[in-house]
Design a protein around this motif. Structure first.
Motif, short mmCIF file in Angstrom:
data_model
loop_
_atom_site.label_atom_id
_atom_site.label_comp_id
_atom_site.label_asym_id
_atom_site.label_seq_id
_atom_site.Cartn_x
_atom_site.Cartn_y
_atom_site.Cartn_z
N CYS A 156 0.81 -1.22 0.00
CA CYS A 156 0.00 0.00 0.00
C CYS A 156 0.84 1.26 0.00
N SER A 160 -1.84 1.96 4.20
CA SER A 160 -2.92 1.25 4.87
C SER A 160 -2.48 -0.18 5.20
N CYS A 165 -6.34 -1.87 2.64
CA CYS A 165 -5.71 -1.49 1.38
C CYS A 165 -6.64 -1.76 0.20
N LYS A 166 -6.75 -0.75 -0.68
CA LYS A 166 -7.56 -0.93 -1.90
C LYS A 166 -6.67 -1.12 -3.13
N HIS A 167 -5.37 -1.13 -2.90
CA HIS A 167 -4.45 -1.25 -4.04
C HIS A 167 -4.23 -2.71 -4.43
ZN ZN Z 1 -3.58 0.51 -0.38
#
Ligand code: ZN
Length: 321
Positions: A156, A160, A165-167
């Motif tokens: 991340c 995060s 984490c959205k990655h």
């Molecule tokens: Zn992330």
């Protein structure tokens, strides 16, 4: 032929990582078997099929059986020069270790990773990496996640945790990349310990990243609709960007360093002159032939690894006068 888009390559690598995770997770079931070499073949075959312009060659007639590499990437073009990665793949075992890291090296070398490192040189833009093939059921290490705490989550750029984490998600570590220098440091550091402690997965995951990150770190803020590879970058100097990323991963802070520098990986100072401008005969021979099975015409043309992938930059269009 040359690659159209790095973004397509990164996406295909992420998809292939999750497929690998599933295969290994499935391979843990009773009566199932897991074959490391077939995963490598499958991965590279998938990339070849999904990424326009990517060139992949397989050969049984490998010259340096002792390179310690399972495959090689050559990235660049004749004007910008070429960057090389040599990769050794290692799978996770049911005891949650990469226990085959203990594999002995060629000749005097203590371990296979020593042999791999010896054949590379960051000062010549030739880098050694390990790719770990991972996969285990959700909840193996902690309830409700595939991640393996207390391993550090470096995927991340926004710092995060693995939960927020959205990655990336944990299964993007199905193919996890780590500098072989870090592998050596971590393995040699615990040399007197029992195998289970010495090669445990968390230790290495803390210094690893999803393998696609080596070719393009995700942007810090995906909400701003920044793309992993801006279309302009695909025509611009992405060789510099990859070269810079590999150099940070290898000797300027590793996975954590690359995470912290993710906003300016395009501006990492690199010495272009250190790259290869005269390709080895086997690469030149491959570029003259069709991707697939490669038969060397002479000893000179025998490749350094059983698989070779060429990522060649698409030539810039020159305006006609
Ligand atoms: Zn992330």
């Amino acid at each position: 032929m040359a690659i159209e888009s790095l973004r397509v390559l990164c996406t295909a690598m992420d998809t292939a990582a999750i497929d690998t995770w599933r295969r290994i997770e499935f391979g843990r079931l009773p009566g199932r078997r897991f074959d490391e070499a077939s995963v490598t073949d499958n991965l590279l075959f998938t990339l070849q099929n999904q990424v326009p312009g990517l060139l992949t060659y397989q050969s049984n007639q490998v010259q340096e059986r002792n390179s310690g590499a399972d495959w090689e990437w050559w990235i660049g073009d004749d004007q910008a020069g070429w960057v090389c990665l040599r990769i050794q793949a290692k799978r996770v075992y049911e005891d949650n270790t990469y226990r085959m890291l203990k594999h002995p090296g060629a000749g005097e070398d203590a371990f296979q990773y020593d042999t791999l490192l010896k054949g590379c040189d960051p000062d010549q833009a030739r880098y050694a990496f390990h790719v770990f093939y991972n996969g285990w059921p959700e909840g193996t290490f902690e309830e409700g996640t595939y991640w393996a705490p207390p391993a550090q989550w470096n995927a991340c750029p926004g710092l995060s945790s693995y939960k927020d984490c959205k990655h990336a998600e944990p299964r993007h570590y199905g193919c996890a990349i780590i500098s072989s220098y870090d592998v050596k440091k971590l393995s040699d550091g615990d040399i007197v310990g029992p195998t289970a402690a010495r090669f445990r997965v968390q230790k290495y995951l803390s210094a690893a990243l999803p393998w696609s990150y080596a070719f393009g770190f995700p942007p810090w803020d995906p909400k701003r609709e920044e793309q992993r590879w801006h279309p302009r970058l695909n025509r611009g100097d992405w060789v510099d960007r990859i070269h810079g990323t590999l150099d940070v991963l290898t000797r300027r802070g590793g996975a954590r360093g690359a995470r912290d520098a993710s906003g300016h990986l395009g501006e990492i100072p690199v010495d272009r002159d250190q790259r290869t401008f005269e390709l080895p005969p086997y690469i030149e021979a491959m570029r003259r032939s069709t991707p697939g099975r490669f038969e060397p015409a002479s000893e000179d043309e025998a490749p350094a690894a059983p698989q070779t992938v060429i990522v060649e930059r698409k030539p810039k269009r020159t305006r006609k006068r």
